[in-house]
Write a protein that holds these residues in place. Structure first.
Motif, short mmCIF file in Angstrom:
data_model
loop_
_atom_site.label_atom_id
_atom_site.label_comp_id
_atom_site.label_asym_id
_atom_site.label_seq_id
_atom_site.Cartn_x
_atom_site.Cartn_y
_atom_site.Cartn_z
N SER A 218 3.29 1.88 3.36
CA SER A 218 2.95 2.88 2.35
C SER A 218 2.22 2.21 1.20
O SER A 218 2.31 0.99 1.00
CB SER A 218 4.22 3.57 1.84
N LEU A 219 1.48 3.04 0.43
CA LEU A 219 0.73 2.55 -0.72
C LEU A 219 1.31 3.10 -2.00
O LEU A 219 1.90 4.19 -2.01
CB LEU A 219 -0.74 2.96 -0.61
N ASN A 220 1.13 2.38 -3.09
CA ASN A 220 1.62 2.83 -4.39
C ASN A 220 0.84 4.03 -4.92
O ASN A 220 1.29 4.72 -5.82
CB ASN A 220 1.58 1.69 -5.42
N GLN A 221 -0.36 4.29 -4.36
CA GLN A 221 -1.14 5.48 -4.70
C GLN A 221 -1.78 6.03 -3.45
O GLN A 221 -2.25 5.28 -2.59
CB GLN A 221 -2.24 5.14 -5.73
N THR A 222 -1.79 7.36 -3.33
CA THR A 222 -2.42 7.99 -2.17
C THR A 222 -3.77 8.61 -2.53
O THR A 222 -4.53 8.98 -1.64
CB THR A 222 -1.52 9.08 -1.58
N ILE B 258 -11.99 -0.96 -11.41
CA ILE B 258 -11.20 -1.67 -10.40
C ILE B 258 -9.79 -1.09 -10.35
O ILE B 258 -9.21 -0.74 -11.39
CB ILE B 258 -11.15 -3.18 -10.72
N LEU B 259 -9.24 -0.99 -9.15
CA LEU B 259 -7.88 -0.48 -8.94
C LEU B 259 -7.13 -1.41 -8.00
O LEU B 259 -7.66 -1.79 -6.95
CB LEU B 259 -7.93 0.93 -8.33
N GLN B 260 -5.89 -1.79 -8.38
CA GLN B 260 -5.05 -2.61 -7.52
C GLN B 260 -4.13 -1.72 -6.70
O GLN B 260 -3.25 -1.04 -7.24
CB GLN B 260 -4.22 -3.59 -8.35
N LEU B 261 -4.32 -1.70 -5.39
CA LEU B 261 -3.41 -0.99 -4.49
C LEU B 261 -2.36 -1.97 -3.97
O LEU B 261 -2.67 -3.11 -3.65
CB LEU B 261 -4.18 -0.37 -3.32
N ILE B 262 -1.11 -1.50 -3.91
CA ILE B 262 0.00 -2.33 -3.43
C ILE B 262 0.61 -1.67 -2.20
O ILE B 262 0.97 -0.49 -2.24
CB ILE B 262 1.06 -2.51 -4.53
N ALA B 263 0.69 -2.41 -1.11
CA ALA B 263 1.25 -1.89 0.14
C ALA B 263 2.67 -2.40 0.34
O ALA B 263 2.97 -3.56 0.03
CB ALA B 263 0.37 -2.31 1.31
N THR B 264 3.53 -1.53 0.85
CA THR B 264 4.92 -1.89 1.13
C THR B 264 5.17 -1.69 2.62
O THR B 264 4.94 -0.60 3.16
CB THR B 264 5.90 -1.03 0.32
N VAL B 265 5.62 -2.77 3.30
CA VAL B 265 5.91 -2.73 4.74
C VAL B 265 7.41 -2.67 4.93
O VAL B 265 8.17 -3.43 4.29
CB VAL B 265 5.33 -3.96 5.45
N THR B 266 7.86 -1.78 5.79
CA THR B 266 9.29 -1.70 6.16
C THR B 266 9.42 -1.92 7.66
O THR B 266 8.52 -1.57 8.43
CB THR B 266 9.89 -0.33 5.77
#
Length: 603
Positions: free
Chosen positions: A304-308, A317-325
C-alpha cells in the motif's frame, strides 16, 4: 526518428562554413593543420585538408610555397599545389614544414598560412647490454621472485627480451621474469635480448626445501540464517600467511539443507540446519566451521501507499512511501513505475517529480507482482502571463549556405497553431512539421514573453523517404560552445517575434548501416524576425512612447495607454491600460509600450 550529430563533427563543419562563406580580409598567423612521422633518409607525403584543396580548385591567381623551418632535420624534396614530399634528415621531435599561399576567389584576395609538425625518427639502434635486478637469489619451494631487466641503451629499437631456465624442475620463469621455485636444487635464469645482438644477463637461483603447516583457520561467518535460494560467500583466513600449502577442502554435513562450492559459496536449499566445514589439505588437521539455519520463505501478501492520489505543480516533488505486509516478508524489494513519464517521473526511492500538465499513475510493485497505485494530476506552474503565439507569420532573415541540397530563401512563412491548450509550430519553409513531429514543434511559454522549443525531442523539418535527405533544425550556443537542446522565441509587444539563430542540417540514409549519417550543416539563419499577418497584410506598427516619471512607489504616464511593467530581473508586475501604476517597491523597472522600452528608477 530523432537524429543527433557528434559535437566534434558539427564544430568542424561550422569552421568549414565560416572559412568558405564568410568574406573577411584579415591576415592570420601560421596555424597547425596536421602532423606526420618519417624515419631518417625516408620520405613521407602530406596533403592539404579537403576544405583548403576545394578552395584552391575554385580559385585563380594561385601562388604557393612549401618549405621546412630547418633543412638539417627535414627537407621538402618535391611539392605540388596540394601536397608535399618530406625527407627525414636527422632525428627530432618536432620540425615545422610550412605552406603559404595566396589566391583570388569570388573577386577577393585571400591567403593561407599554416604548418605541419614533422617528427623524424632514427634508424634501428641495437642493444649493447642487459642487466638484471638480481644476480643471485635463494628461494623456498613454492615461492616466487620477480626479476626485472634493464636494456641499454634506453633508446634501443627493440627492447624485448626472452627469459629461460636451465633447470625447469628446480625453477621456472615466465615471459615477464617471474621466477617460481619448484624443488630443491639450483638453476640459472637467463634474460636474452631479442634483437639478435647476443646480449644477455643471468641470475643463479638456489631453491631450498621448506614446508610451513597451517596453524589455524578462521571464517568470516561462524553462524548465519538464510532463506532457501539465498547464497553466502564464506572466506577463510589462514595462519600463518607463510603456510606452504593453503589449499582448503569445503564440505556440508547436510547437503539437503545447504551445499558449499570448492571456493566457499554456500547455497541454501531447504529449511533445516547444516554445518559447513573448511579443512586444510596440508595434513595439519586444522579446520573451521559455520552453522547454517535455513528459514522458510515468506511472500508479501499486500503493498500500500501513503497516498492514493495527489495534485502537484510543474516541478514539484512528492515522496511516496510503500508499506509491504507481512512485516517479516522475505523479499520486500519494490519496483516503481510511471505510466506517463512526460507528466510525472518516479525514482527507485518513490520520489515523484511533476514534469508538465496532465495525469499519470505511479505504480509500485513487489517482487511477486503485487501493486499499489497513486493517481497524479499535474497542474501548470504559473510563471507570468501566457502570450498569444497563434498566427500566420512572415519571416525575414539573413542566412549563409554550405553546398545546400535545396534552395534556402531569406523570407518564408511560419505558422503557429494552438491544440489542446498548447502552441505548436506546424509549418515552416512550406513544410508540414506535424508529419514527423508529434503535433509539430511544441512551444513552452515561459510567462515572460518568451517561449522555448525542445529540439532534442522534435526537430525534423522535412523527410519523405530514405532515398531523400532528412532535414533537421539545430541550435548552437556560443556561450557554452556546444549544441543546445533549446530554441528560443521572443514576442515583442507589437506582436512580432524574434527567433533565435538556427542551422538546417541534412542527413543521408545508409542502407549498409541502416541509419542516418553523413550529416552536413546546409544553412545558418540569423537576424530572424517574424511579423504576424492578417487579411490586409502585415500588422504591428510602433507606438509613440509617452512621457514617464516616478514618485515614491508610483509610476506615472502623461496619458492612458497599454503598458507592461517588469522588474529588472524580468518578472512581470503589471500589464494593462492605465496612466498610473501604484504600490511599486524601490528599484529599477522596465516599461514596454508597443515595441519600445525604457528603464525607470522608482524611489
Amino acid at each position: 526518428m530523432i537524429m543527433r550529430m557528434s559535437k566534434v563533427r558539427f564544430q568542424t563543419i561550422i569552421m568549414a562554413v565560416l572559412c568558405l562563406f564568410v568574406k573577411i580580409q584579415v591576415a592570420h598567423a601560421s596555424a597547425k593543420v596536421g602532423e606526420a612521422t618519417v624515419y631518417e633518409d625516408r620520405t613521407v607525403t602530406v596533403n592539404l585538408p579537403d576544405p583548403y584543396k576545394r578552395t584552391l580548385m575554385q580559385s585563380t591567381g594561385v601562388t604557393c610555397q612549401w618549405y621546412s623551418e630547418s633543412n638539417s632535420y627535414a627537407t621538402v624534396t618535391s611539392s605540388t599545389r596540394y601536397s608535399a614530399t618530406i625527407k627525414g634528415v636527422r632525428a627530432t621531435s618536432s620540425c615545422k614544414v610550412y605552406f603559404k599561399c595566396s589566391y583570388f576567389i569570388d573577386g577577393f584576395y585571400r591567403t593561407m598560412d599554416f604548418y605541419y609538425d614533422i617528427t623524424v625518427k632514427a634508424t634501428t639502434i641495437s642493444v649493447t647490454n642487459v642487466s638484471l635486478s638480481r644476480s643471485s637469489a635463494t628461494m623456498k619451494e613454492g615461492n616466487t621472485l620477480q626479476l626485472s631487466a634493464t636494456v641499454y641503451p634506453s633508446n634501443a629499437t627493440n627492447k624485448q627480451v626472452y627469459w629461460s631456465s636451465s633447470n625447469t624442475s628446480v625453477a621456472t620463469v615466465s615471459s615477464y621474469g617471474l621466477v617460481s621455485a619448484k624443488s630443491e636444487g639450483t638453476a640459472t635464469i637467463t634474460c636474452r635480448a631479442a634483437d639478435g645482438s647476443g646480449k644477455y644477463a643471468t641470475c643463479r637461483i638456489m631453491v631450498e626445501s621448506s614446508m610451513v603447516y597451517i596453524s589455524s583457520i578462521s571464517l568470516n561467518e561462524t553462524e548465519k540464517a538464510l532463506y532457501a535460494g539465498e547464497t553466502l560467500q564464506l572466506r577463510a583466513d589462514i595462519t600463518p600467511s607463510t603456510a606452504t600449502n593453503k589449499s582448503l577442502d569445503w564440505s556440508s554435513d547436510n547437503a539437503a539443507v545447504a551445499t558449499v562450492s570448492s571456493n566457499g559459496l554456500v547455497t541454501a536449499k531447504s529449511t533445516g540446519s547444516a554445518t559447513i566445514i573448511c579443512k586444510a589439505k596440508d595434513g595439519s588437521g586444522k579446520s573451521a566451521a559455520c552453522s547454517i539455519v535455513v528459514k522458510e520463505f515468506v511472500k508479501p501478501v499486500s503493498v500500500s501507499l501513503n497516498q492514493t492520489k495527489a495534485v502537484l505543480k510543474e516541478g514539484e516533488i512528492l515522496q511516496l512511501i510503500a508499506t509491504v505486509t507481512p512485516e517479516d516478508a522475505t523479499d520486500k524489494s519494490l519496483t516503481w513505475i510511471s505510466d506517463n513519464r512526460e507528466v510525472a517521473t518516479v525514482d527507485n526511492h518513490g520520489i515523484v517529480t511533476a514534469q508538465r500538465k496532465g495525469t499519470a499513475n505511479i505504480i509500485v510493485m513487489t517482487a511477486n507482482d503485487l501493486a499499489a497505485i497513486c493517481a497524479i494530476t499535474v497542474e501548470s506552474e504559473s510563471t507570468g502571463e501566457i502570450s498569444e503565439w497563434q498566427g500566420n507569420y512572415h519571416v525575414s532573415a539573413s542566412h549563409v549556405e554550405n553546398n545546400p541540397t535545396q534552395t534556402y530563401p531569406d523570407e518564408f512563412e511560419l505558422v503557429i497553431q494552438k491544440n489542446e491548450g498548447a502552441f505548436y509550430i506546424t509549418s515552416m519553409f512550406g513544410c508540414d512539421l506535424t508529419q514527423n513531429n508529434n503535433g509539430g514543434l511544441r512551444l513552452k511559454d515561459q510567462g515572460n514573453g518568451t517561449a522555448t522549443v525542445d529540439i532534442s525531442e522534435y526537430n525534423i523539418l522535412n523527410y519523405t523517404n530514405s532515398s531523400n535527405p532528412l532535414y533537421t533544425l539545430y541550435v548552437f550556443d556560443e556561450a557554452t560552445d556546444d549544441w543546445s537542446d533549446t530554441w528560443t522565441l521572443k514576442m515583442n509587444d507589437d506582436g512580432s517575434l524574434l527567433l533565435g539563430d538556427f542551422y538546417v542540417a541534412a542527413f543521408l540514409w545508409s542502407e549498409e548501416n541502416q541509419k542516418w549519417q553523413d550529416g552536413e550543416l546546409e544553412a545558418l539563419y540569423y537576424k530572424v524576425t517574424a511579423e504576424k499577418k492578417n487579411l490586409t497584410g502585415i500588422v504591428g506598427q510602433p507606438v509613440e512612447m509617452p512621457a514617464l516619471y516616478s514618485t515614491p512607489g508610483v509610476l506615472i504616464l502623461d496619458r492612458i495607454t497599454d503598458i507592461a511593467v517588469y522588474r529588472d530581473n524580468g518578472v512581470l508586475v503589471y500589464k494593462g491600460k492605465t496612466n498610473q501604476v501604484n504600490h511599486l517597491s524601490k528599484g529599477v523597472y522596465i516599461v514596454r509600450i508597443g515595441s519600445q522600452s525604457r528603464k525607470v528608477l522608482v524611489k
